[in-house]
Design an enzyme around this catalytic site. Structure first.
Site, PDB file in Angstrom:
ATOM      1  N   SER A  66      -3.314  43.663  40.421  1.00  0.00           N
ATOM      2  CA  SER A  66      -4.587  43.634  39.714  1.00  0.00           C
ATOM      3  C   SER A  66      -4.684  42.390  38.829  1.00  0.00           C
ATOM      4  O   SER A  66      -4.617  41.264  39.332  1.00  0.00           O
ATOM      5  CB  SER A  66      -4.753  44.928  38.909  1.00  0.00           C
ATOM      6  OG  SER A  66      -6.088  45.093  38.486  1.00  0.00           O
ATOM      7  N   GLU A 159     -11.656  49.028  47.985  1.00  0.00           N
ATOM      8  CA  GLU A 159     -11.709  48.548  46.600  1.00  0.00           C
ATOM      9  C   GLU A 159     -12.482  47.240  46.506  1.00  0.00           C
ATOM     10  O   GLU A 159     -12.558  46.458  47.457  1.00  0.00           O
ATOM     11  CB  GLU A 159     -10.304  48.376  46.040  1.00  0.00           C
ATOM     12  CG  GLU A 159      -9.438  47.346  46.739  1.00  0.00           C
ATOM     13  CD  GLU A 159      -8.149  47.086  45.968  1.00  0.00           C
ATOM     14  OE1 GLU A 159      -8.247  46.875  44.745  1.00  0.00           O
ATOM     15  OE2 GLU A 159      -7.068  47.126  46.578  1.00  0.00           O
ATOM     16  N   HIS A 189      -7.373  51.164  44.524  1.00  0.00           N
ATOM     17  CA  HIS A 189      -6.810  50.034  43.794  1.00  0.00           C
ATOM     18  C   HIS A 189      -5.383  50.341  43.338  1.00  0.00           C
ATOM     19  O   HIS A 189      -5.125  51.352  42.686  1.00  0.00           O
ATOM     20  CB  HIS A 189      -7.702  49.740  42.586  1.00  0.00           C
ATOM     21  CG  HIS A 189      -7.309  48.550  41.783  1.00  0.00           C
ATOM     22  ND1 HIS A 189      -7.313  47.278  42.305  1.00  0.00           N
ATOM     23  CD2 HIS A 189      -6.899  48.432  40.493  1.00  0.00           C
ATOM     24  CE1 HIS A 189      -6.943  46.426  41.368  1.00  0.00           C
ATOM     25  NE2 HIS A 189      -6.669  47.097  40.255  1.00  0.00           N
TER      26      HIS A 189
END
Length: 228
Positions: A66, A159, A189
């Protein structure tokens, strides 16, 4: 804004075991206490620390998920800019790679992602960049990618950051960097963090570890030094 050493300890331990390498987990400063350049500075300090300890750069793999996926590209790019050697590999899980969110806001996954509120991504830039003037080079996809090492990217099919994963994979390939993108069907995610209950997460971590083991420097030496 969220996450840290404790939230990611189990996933990192699994990746470390799969890679056959010790892992240095970096507690970099986060929003709202720090801006993007300060986060990159913290990760670069960790990379310099490993080099100062005598770990060869080509046996260090930079990994992140991320926002950490953003840093897994931004840190090597800054290291190279500062005259440091590139690491031996990059592992990115559902990475944010582009601070121009136009394509993400127009993508069908904007309405499918159950975790990231894609429509609020533009607000993230105000926090990350603070008073800095907008600059395309703040996004890793626009960096000098040709000097980056072999890269493996994993993301979920639904995502919103699939858009950034695909864009980075395309840009790396255009720059001549060996890159593989794996898109996991209907996975959310950073699904790897749920590996205790999600077999796809465990399989993904196993594949990421195999990638590290197969990198030229680590394959030749028979062991890995550090995955950061």
């Amino acid at each position: 804004m969220v996450g840290g050493l404790n939230t990611h300890r189990r996933m990192i331990a699994r990746l470390s075991a799969a890679a056959g390498a010790p892992a240095l987990s970096v507690a970099y400063r986060m929003l709202p206490a720090a801006t993007l350049p300060e986060m990159v500075d913290d990760c670069l300090a960790a990379y310099r620390h490993l080099l100062d300890l005598g770990h060869p750069a080509d046996r260090i793999v930079v990994a992140g998920d991320s926002a950490g996926g953003f840093l897994s590209f931004a840190t090597p790019l800054q290291a190279i800019r500062d005259g440091l050697p590139a690491p031996g590999g990059i592992v990115a899980i559902s990475p944010l790679t582009d601070l121009d969110h136009t394509a993400k806001l127009a993508h069908a996954n904007l309405l499918l992602d159950p975790f990231i509120p894609g429509s609020r991504l533009p607000l993230l830039n105000d926090l990350l960049l603070a008073d800095l003037a907008p600059d395309p080079l703040h996004s890793p996809v626009n960096g000098a990618l040709s000097q980056l090492p072999p890269t493996l990217i994993h993301c979920g099919s639904t995502e919103i950051l699939r858009v950034d994963s695909e864009l980075m994979a395309d840009r790396l390939a255009q720059a001549g960097v060996p890159v593989t993108l794996v898109i996991w069907d209907r996975q959310p995610h950073v699904f790897q963090i749920f590996a205790d209950a999600c077999r796809e997460g465990l399989r993904s971590l196993t594949e990421l570890g195999a990638f590290v083991r197969a990198l030229p420097a680590t394959r030749a030496s028979g062991n890995r030094d550090t995955a950061a």
